[in-house]
Design an enzyme around this catalytic site. Structure first.
Site, PDB file in Angstrom:
ATOM      1  N   GLU A 287       9.992   7.263 -17.481  1.00 49.51           N
ATOM      2  CA  GLU A 287       8.650   7.794 -17.674  1.00 49.51           C
ATOM      3  C   GLU A 287       8.121   7.441 -19.063  1.00 49.51           C
ATOM      4  O   GLU A 287       6.924   7.156 -19.240  1.00 49.51           O
ATOM      5  CB  GLU A 287       8.656   9.307 -17.458  1.00 49.51           C
ATOM      6  CG  GLU A 287       8.881   9.683 -15.990  1.00 49.51           C
ATOM      7  CD  GLU A 287       9.090  11.174 -15.784  1.00 49.51           C
ATOM      8  OE1 GLU A 287       9.102  11.924 -16.783  1.00 49.51           O
ATOM      9  OE2 GLU A 287       9.244  11.584 -14.617  1.00 49.51           O
TER      10      GLU A 287
ATOM     11  N   LYS B  87      17.209  19.847 -11.247  1.00 43.02           N
ATOM     12  CA  LYS B  87      16.405  18.672 -11.570  1.00 43.02           C
ATOM     13  C   LYS B  87      17.199  17.580 -12.291  1.00 43.02           C
ATOM     14  O   LYS B  87      18.040  17.849 -13.146  1.00 43.02           O
ATOM     15  CB  LYS B  87      15.211  19.068 -12.450  1.00 43.02           C
ATOM     16  CG  LYS B  87      14.198  19.965 -11.792  1.00 43.02           C
ATOM     17  CD  LYS B  87      13.523  19.304 -10.611  1.00 43.02           C
ATOM     18  CE  LYS B  87      12.655  18.133 -10.999  1.00 43.02           C
ATOM     19  NZ  LYS B  87      11.515  18.492 -11.852  1.00 43.02           N
TER      20      LYS B  87
ATOM     21  N   HIS C 259       0.833  -1.208   0.000  1.00 40.16           N
ATOM     22  CA  HIS C 259       0.000   0.000   0.000  1.00 40.16           C
ATOM     23  C   HIS C 259       0.871   1.263   0.000  1.00 40.16           C
ATOM     24  O   HIS C 259       0.433   2.325   0.443  1.00 40.16           O
ATOM     25  CB  HIS C 259      -0.949   0.024   1.202  1.00 40.16           C
ATOM     26  CG  HIS C 259      -1.761  -1.219   1.349  1.00 40.16           C
ATOM     27  ND1 HIS C 259      -2.929  -1.443   0.655  1.00 40.16           N
ATOM     28  CD2 HIS C 259      -1.554  -2.329   2.109  1.00 40.16           C
ATOM     29  CE1 HIS C 259      -3.415  -2.623   0.983  1.00 40.16           C
ATOM     30  NE2 HIS C 259      -2.598  -3.187   1.851  1.00 40.16           N
TER      31      HIS C 259
ATOM     32  N   SER D 120      15.990  19.848 -16.275  1.00 38.66           N
ATOM     33  CA  SER D 120      14.838  20.706 -16.514  1.00 38.66           C
ATOM     34  C   SER D 120      15.258  21.876 -17.400  1.00 38.66           C
ATOM     35  O   SER D 120      16.400  22.344 -17.341  1.00 38.66           O
ATOM     36  CB  SER D 120      14.293  21.236 -15.183  1.00 38.66           C
ATOM     37  OG  SER D 120      13.415  22.314 -15.389  1.00 38.66           O
TER      38      SER D 120
END
Length: 372
Positions: free
Chosen positions: A201, A194, A67, A188
């Site tokens: 992804e 970043k 979970h 980024s």
């Protein structure tokens, strides 16, 4: 046209007893057999890199999650080997699908077969098929194997997506115990700090494409009358695109896995919350003769006391621990270490270091014959 230039009279006979309906699907069956071999090899290469990564990080312990909450300590290689196991099921599905591709339909004609005495067995053997189709109507209209292969690709992509999601999560600041090679990340356009896991992804996002291709082939087929219909001209794009995308995706994941590094300091910090060893305390009480239901409640009370008083379990005095259960002794505090937690596991297939090492060695032997 080529044959007509070389042997005009022979060319006139070339199409005897043949239909595009059978020829096209027979060609795709040949393509599918080769594609499956390529995909299975790619999956095996990814498995091999996962096994290598597991061996390299053999003693790294991380929090295990259910979970998405802290559950129990597990070896990081145990998680990596979980991916190896699920990919093996993917390989099995592909190889099973290959059996249903390995059928020659030549000699079926447009749909009814032929009045000519065609030697179907000869063509089957020349093309390397293991079987002949048994029904000419089914032969030219069967696209089950398209859907089956695309399903297998979609299922594999879902597994890759779940792997990607784990790696993405564990590399975030909030988790922070996994590092991904910079060559698989981007910066980024605005924020200098970043390090975005873009490749992972994209792997996660591609799963939607494969699921869409599966849906499209099933919808294409659902209302077709027998036998051949021109709608089937649109069946190949879904298959070809899926095959062309999944193989490099798998191999990219294999290269990415080589770059994974576990930050053990950060992992240990997350494991510092001793409540993650609560199950170990409950099983300790079971070994003392306490029924598990009672042990579950006792440990729940210990954890609640720890949280409410903002103190680790190891700081609770033994006298207070005995108020929760007389079965608790000083030796309970030795359980509050992640290393002890994993070492105490006894069941086959558990996160016990002995079992994980055995699993790694077994898989090394299985995969040692894989060549890129």
């Amino acid at each position: 046209a080529y044959v007509e230039k070389k042997a005009p009279e022979a060319a006139k006979k070339l199409h005897t007893g043949r239909s595009r309906n059978e020829q096209v699907v027979n060609d795709v069956r040949l393509y599918a057999k080769d594609a499956i071999d390529g995909i299975v090899l790619s999956v095996a290469i990814l498995q091999r890199e996962l096994v290598h990564a597991a061996e390299k990080n053999i003693d790294a312990i991380i929090p295990g999650y259910t979970h998405l909450n802290h559950a129990q300590p597990v070896l990081f290689p145990h998680l990596l080997m979980a991916y190896v196991e699920m990919l093996e099921r993917d390989k099995g599905r592909f190889l099973d699908a290959k059996k249903r591709c390995d059928v020659s339909v030549m000699g079926s004609g447009a749909l009814a077969g032929s009045s000519l005495n065609l030697d179907r067995k000869y063509v089957q053997e020349k093309l390397g098929f293991s079987k002949l189709s048994s029904n000419s109507i089914d032969s030219v209209s069967d696209r089950d194997f398209f859907a089956e292969i695309i399903f297998d690709i979609a299922q594999t992509s879902v597994h890759l997506s779940r792997m990607a999601e784990d790696f993405i999560l564990y590399s975030t600041f909030e988790f922070g115990f996994l590092d991904i090679g910079e060559e698989f990340c981007t910066g980024s356009s605005l924020m200098p700090q970043k390090k975005n896991p873009d490749v992972l992804e994209l792997v996660r996002g591609k799963a939607a494409q494969f699921i869409g291709s599966l849906s499209s082939i099933l919808v294409l087929m659902k209302g077709l009358p027998h036998s051949y219909n021109r709608d089937l001209q649109d069946d190949k794009k879904a298959l070809f695109d899926s095959v062309d995308t999944i193989m490099p995706e798998i191999l990219i994941m294999a290269e990415l896995v080589k770059t994974l590094k576990v930050d053990r300091r950060k992992a240990n910090r997350l494991l510092g919350n001793e409540t993650i060893m609560a199950t170990d305390i409950a099983e300790y009480l079971v070994r003392k003769g306490v029924a598990f239901k009672d042990a579950h409640e006792i440990v729940g009370n210990i954890v609640r006391h720890s949280i409410e008083n903002n103190m680790p379990i190891s700081s609770i005095p033994i006298e207070k621990m005995k108020e929760f259960s007389e079965s608790v002794e000083n030796d309970v505090f030795a359980l509050l270490k992640p290393k002890i937690s994993v070492e105490m596991k006894k069941t086959y297939g558990s996160t016990s270091p002995d079992f994980v090492v055995r699993e790694i060695n077994d898989w090394k032997n299985k995969l040692e014959k894989i060549h890129e």
